[in-house]
Design a protein around this motif. Structure first.
Motif, PDB file in Angstrom:
ATOM      1  N   SER A  14       0.828  -1.208   0.000  1.00  0.00           N
ATOM      2  CA  SER A  14       0.000   0.000   0.000  1.00  0.00           C
ATOM      3  C   SER A  14       0.859   1.255   0.000  1.00  0.00           C
ATOM      4  O   SER A  14       0.405   2.322  -0.424  1.00  0.00           O
ATOM      5  CB  SER A  14      -0.930  -0.001   1.214  1.00  0.00           C
ATOM      6  OG  SER A  14      -0.180  -0.105   2.415  1.00  0.00           O
ATOM      7  N   SER A  15       2.095   1.128   0.466  1.00  0.00           N
ATOM      8  CA  SER A  15       3.003   2.277   0.489  1.00  0.00           C
ATOM      9  C   SER A  15       4.422   1.772   0.716  1.00  0.00           C
ATOM     10  O   SER A  15       4.635   0.607   1.054  1.00  0.00           O
ATOM     11  CB  SER A  15       2.614   3.261   1.597  1.00  0.00           C
ATOM     12  OG  SER A  15       2.731   2.633   2.866  1.00  0.00           O
ATOM     13  N   TRP A  16       5.390   2.669   0.541  1.00  0.00           N
ATOM     14  CA  TRP A  16       6.780   2.308   0.799  1.00  0.00           C
ATOM     15  C   TRP A  16       7.597   3.552   1.074  1.00  0.00           C
ATOM     16  O   TRP A  16       7.213   4.669   0.703  1.00  0.00           O
ATOM     17  CB  TRP A  16       7.386   1.531  -0.377  1.00  0.00           C
ATOM     18  CG  TRP A  16       7.297   2.214  -1.710  1.00  0.00           C
ATOM     19  CD1 TRP A  16       8.155   3.129  -2.258  1.00  0.00           C
ATOM     20  CD2 TRP A  16       6.247   2.025  -2.682  1.00  0.00           C
ATOM     21  NE1 TRP A  16       7.731   3.506  -3.497  1.00  0.00           N
ATOM     22  CE2 TRP A  16       6.563   2.864  -3.789  1.00  0.00           C
ATOM     23  CE3 TRP A  16       5.091   1.255  -2.737  1.00  0.00           C
ATOM     24  CZ2 TRP A  16       5.755   2.933  -4.928  1.00  0.00           C
ATOM     25  CZ3 TRP A  16       4.285   1.326  -3.860  1.00  0.00           C
ATOM     26  CH2 TRP A  16       4.624   2.154  -4.939  1.00  0.00           C
ATOM     27  N   THR A  17       8.725   3.341   1.741  1.00  0.00           N
ATOM     28  CA  THR A  17       9.663   4.424   2.025  1.00  0.00           C
ATOM     29  C   THR A  17      11.063   3.940   1.661  1.00  0.00           C
ATOM     30  O   THR A  17      11.297   2.727   1.537  1.00  0.00           O
ATOM     31  CB  THR A  17       9.640   4.822   3.512  1.00  0.00           C
ATOM     32  OG1 THR A  17       9.999   3.668   4.308  1.00  0.00           O
ATOM     33  CG2 THR A  17       8.260   5.316   3.922  1.00  0.00           C
ATOM     34  N   VAL A  18      11.976   4.874   1.498  1.00  0.00           N
ATOM     35  CA  VAL A  18      13.363   4.517   1.201  1.00  0.00           C
ATOM     36  C   VAL A  18      14.277   5.301   2.126  1.00  0.00           C
ATOM     37  O   VAL A  18      13.985   6.458   2.476  1.00  0.00           O
ATOM     38  CB  VAL A  18      13.697   4.793  -0.285  1.00  0.00           C
ATOM     39  CG1 VAL A  18      13.511   6.252  -0.644  1.00  0.00           C
ATOM     40  CG2 VAL A  18      15.102   4.314  -0.618  1.00  0.00           C
ATOM     41  N   SER A  19      15.361   4.673   2.551  1.00  0.00           N
ATOM     42  CA  SER A  19      16.301   5.320   3.461  1.00  0.00           C
ATOM     43  C   SER A  19      17.043   6.445   2.746  1.00  0.00           C
ATOM     44  O   SER A  19      17.119   6.463   1.513  1.00  0.00           O
ATOM     45  CB  SER A  19      17.299   4.276   3.982  1.00  0.00           C
ATOM     46  OG  SER A  19      18.058   3.752   2.894  1.00  0.00           O
ATOM     47  N   PRO A  20      17.599   7.376   3.489  1.00  0.00           N
ATOM     48  CA  PRO A  20      18.310   8.508   2.856  1.00  0.00           C
ATOM     49  C   PRO A  20      19.434   8.068   1.914  1.00  0.00           C
ATOM     50  O   PRO A  20      19.730   8.756   0.932  1.00  0.00           O
ATOM     51  CB  PRO A  20      18.865   9.285   4.060  1.00  0.00           C
ATOM     52  CG  PRO A  20      17.903   8.980   5.169  1.00  0.00           C
ATOM     53  CD  PRO A  20      17.493   7.547   4.953  1.00  0.00           C
ATOM     54  N   ASP A  21      20.055   6.927   2.208  1.00  0.00           N
ATOM     55  CA  ASP A  21      21.140   6.489   1.323  1.00  0.00           C
ATOM     56  C   ASP A  21      20.627   5.706   0.099  1.00  0.00           C
ATOM     57  O   ASP A  21      21.412   5.241  -0.725  1.00  0.00           O
ATOM     58  CB  ASP A  21      22.169   5.663   2.103  1.00  0.00           C
ATOM     59  CG  ASP A  21      21.617   4.302   2.559  1.00  0.00           C
ATOM     60  OD1 ASP A  21      20.430   4.010   2.287  1.00  0.00           O
ATOM     61  OD2 ASP A  21      22.378   3.547   3.183  1.00  0.00           O
ATOM     62  N   GLY A  22      19.309   5.533  -0.004  1.00  0.00           N
ATOM     63  CA  GLY A  22      18.722   4.906  -1.186  1.00  0.00           C
ATOM     64  C   GLY A  22      18.845   3.402  -1.250  1.00  0.00           C
ATOM     65  O   GLY A  22      18.520   2.795  -2.282  1.00  0.00           O
ATOM     66  N   ARG A  23      19.250   2.755  -0.161  1.00  0.00           N
ATOM     67  CA  ARG A  23      19.491   1.311  -0.211  1.00  0.00           C
ATOM     68  C   ARG A  23      18.409   0.484   0.469  1.00  0.00           C
ATOM     69  O   ARG A  23      18.178  -0.662   0.082  1.00  0.00           O
ATOM     70  CB  ARG A  23      20.849   0.982   0.426  1.00  0.00           C
ATOM     71  CG  ARG A  23      22.064   1.460  -0.375  1.00  0.00           C
ATOM     72  CD  ARG A  23      23.359   0.979   0.260  1.00  0.00           C
ATOM     73  NE  ARG A  23      23.414  -0.467   0.313  1.00  0.00           N
ATOM     74  CZ  ARG A  23      23.618  -1.167   1.424  1.00  0.00           C
ATOM     75  NH1 ARG A  23      23.795  -0.551   2.573  1.00  0.00           N
ATOM     76  NH2 ARG A  23      23.650  -2.496   1.395  1.00  0.00           N
TER      77      ARG A  23
END
Length: 524
Positions: free
Chosen positions: A80-89
């Motif tokens: 339903s949703s997602w997030t990504v860490s600041p370093d993109g990994r």
């Protein structure tokens, strides 16, 4: 009218079992009938999805964490949703609750891990697991040197964390590909024939090389299909498909290139047409390691020598747009203002002379045995001759041609590239990055450090405006260095019956799930 195919009586019975009677103007049936597939799906097992008919069929029955809309936008599906860490990994996906497989089993995070593990398992031969290779440990597991995929971690039943080897900004797009579909924990040996997914359609019947019938998933978690039945007819002969469309037996028809003008210039047919600027590039790869083709001036000369506009107009019914780079205009990063190489024979000859070839050159142009490709190759041969370039045609069946190109044995290769997912990266990286030289798809064997550096940076850039700027810079480098003849971006053209409503031609092959598409039996 050409004779109907041998299984048509059985198919007609199937379709009319779903009929609801009545005398309205629309067809007396409830099934949507699609004739776009010319050959059978390979399997309904997502792990074996390697072609368009298979991917389209898998997309009806299964879902991934994400999916594509008809206009190729990525949107939530089982996540339903997602997030990504600041370093993109590190990507953290929140999964939908109350989703069930067709057999009633509840969907949870363990199915994501199980599905990805199954696709990458070296024992699942013949699959196409590369979209999952960005996951940390995926390549080691696929190679049999690791016993698990270390980048997958179940946080709880509705949350999964995926760690990538390096930042990859467009990772959610790869999860919308058919091979990344989610399957049950345990699948039988005949799973490819009896699939169980979470999708809006369920497989009801598959008569090989004839038709596939789907029925609406009445317990689907999202918006259910309006129609209760969908039939995908397998019709190899385009003339037969046209006749079936004209008889009202099918609702969707792919228009053959040779018939484009006839349909466009016939008033009653013209109104039925719907075009889509699909993500497909026609080009001639030039092996930059072979003889005179190592010189960019020679490659630019070849681009100037060919009248691409005439080829597009006369041989492909004008179905497309001249290419001035490798990024289709429908994608972010395309420079739609850049002018293509102009057809200029004098300039082509001048560039050859400047490069040290005043007497011209001789090359071998490879093409497949497809009739359209053959005609285009012959036209290119003729244009090159006007500029003092002798092109010997080498015509082989597709697999042999592809093999020769990958081994670097061909000077020029006429090819087309159909995007796996809608992003400029899917053109820049596989076709021209040095990491993909040869078997990876870069059969130009183009190796340009500046280009590589920009493309590599774009893959890691999570800020969209900056990523688009990098795409544009890479495309500009490629256009100037001309490792290919930039021919055209192709448009698909379909005929749609007037009673079929809410169907939009998709930009990407699995972007149309037939949810809102319906038959309006009162339509004229």
């Amino acid at each position: 009218m050409p004779p109907l195919r041998r299984h048509v009586p059985a198919l007609i019975a199937v379709i009319f079992l779903a009929a609801c009677g009545g005398g309205d103007s629309g067809p007396p049936r409830r099934a949507i009938v699609d004739s776009r597939d010319t050959y059978d799906p390979r399997s309904f097992d997502p792990a074996l999805s390697t072609d368009v008919p298979t991917g389209r069929a898998v997309g009806y029955v299964f879902e991934g964490l994400t999916r594509f809309s008809p206009d190729a936008q990525v949107e939530p599906a089982l996540a339903s949703s997602w997030t990504v860490s600041p370093d993109g990994r590190i990507w953290r996906f929140t999964l939908r609750q109350n989703v069930k497989f067709h057999d009633g089993t509840a969907f949870t995070a363990r199915h994501v891990v199980g599905s990805f593990t199954r696709v990458l398992d070296p024992k699942t031969r013949g699959g196409r697991g590369w979209p999952l290779f960005p996951i940390a440990g995926a390549t080691e597991f696929a190679a049999g040197t690791a016993t698990a995929i270390r980048g997958l971690r179940i946080e709880n039943d509705s949350t999964i964390e995926i760690t990538l080897t390096e930042p990859f900004a467009i990772f959610p797009k790869l999860l919308a590909m058919p091979v990344a579909s989610i399957v049950p924990s345990s699948v039988p040996a005949d799973f490819g024939e009896k699939p169980v997914g979470t999708g809006p359609w369920k497989l009801a019947e598959w008569k090989h090389d004839d038709f596939v019938r789907f029925v609406r998933n009445e317990t689907y978690w999202g918006e259910k299909p309006v129609q209760d039945t969908l039939v995908a007819r397998i019709i190899p002969e385009l003339s037969t498909a046209v006749a079936e469309f004209e008889s009202g037996n099918v609702d969707l028809l792919y228009i053959p290139e040779a018939e484009t003008r006839q349909w466009e210039q016939t008033e009653e047919k013209k109104g039925l047409l719907q075009a889509a600027p699909v993500l497909r590039l026609w080009y001639v790869a030039m092996n930059t390691t072979r003889g005179p083709l190592a010189d960019a001036r020679v490659r630019r000369a070849i681009n100037h020598a060919i009248d691409t506009r005439a080829i597009l107009t006369q041989l492909l019914g004008g179905r497309g747009r001249l290419a001035a780079g490798v990024i289709p205009p429908a994608l972010e990063g395309a420079d739609t203002l850049r002018a293509p190489y102009a057809h200029d024979v004098a300039k082509a000859r001048a560039l050859l002379t400047e490069a040290g070839f005043p007497g011209g050159i001789t090359l071998r142009l490879w093409c497949s045995q497809d009739a359209t490709q053959s005609r285009v190759a012959q036209a290119i041969q003729g244009y090159l001759k006007e500029a003092g370039i002798t092109a010997e045609l080498v015509q082989r069946e597709s697999a042999s041609m592809r093999e020769a190109a990958r081994k670097g044995e061909a000077d020029l290769v006429l090819k087309d590239w159909y995007a796996d997912y809608p992003d400029a990266e899917n053109f820049l990286y596989p076709l021209l990055h040095s990491a993909n030289a040869g078997v990876g798809g870069n059969v130009s064997f183009f190796r340009d450090p500046a280009f590589d550096s920009v493309v590599t940076a774009s893959r890691r850039e999570t800020d969209l405006p900056r990523r688009i700027a990098l795409y544009q810079r890479a495309d500009s480098i490629a256009f100037a260095q001309a490792p290919m003849v930039f021919l055209f971006f192709y448009n698909e053209l379909y005929a749609v019956q007037p009673w079929l409503k809410n169907w939009t031609a998709p930009t990407i092959f699995n972007g149309q799930r037939m949810i809102g598409t319906r038959i309006d039996r009162a339509a004229p």
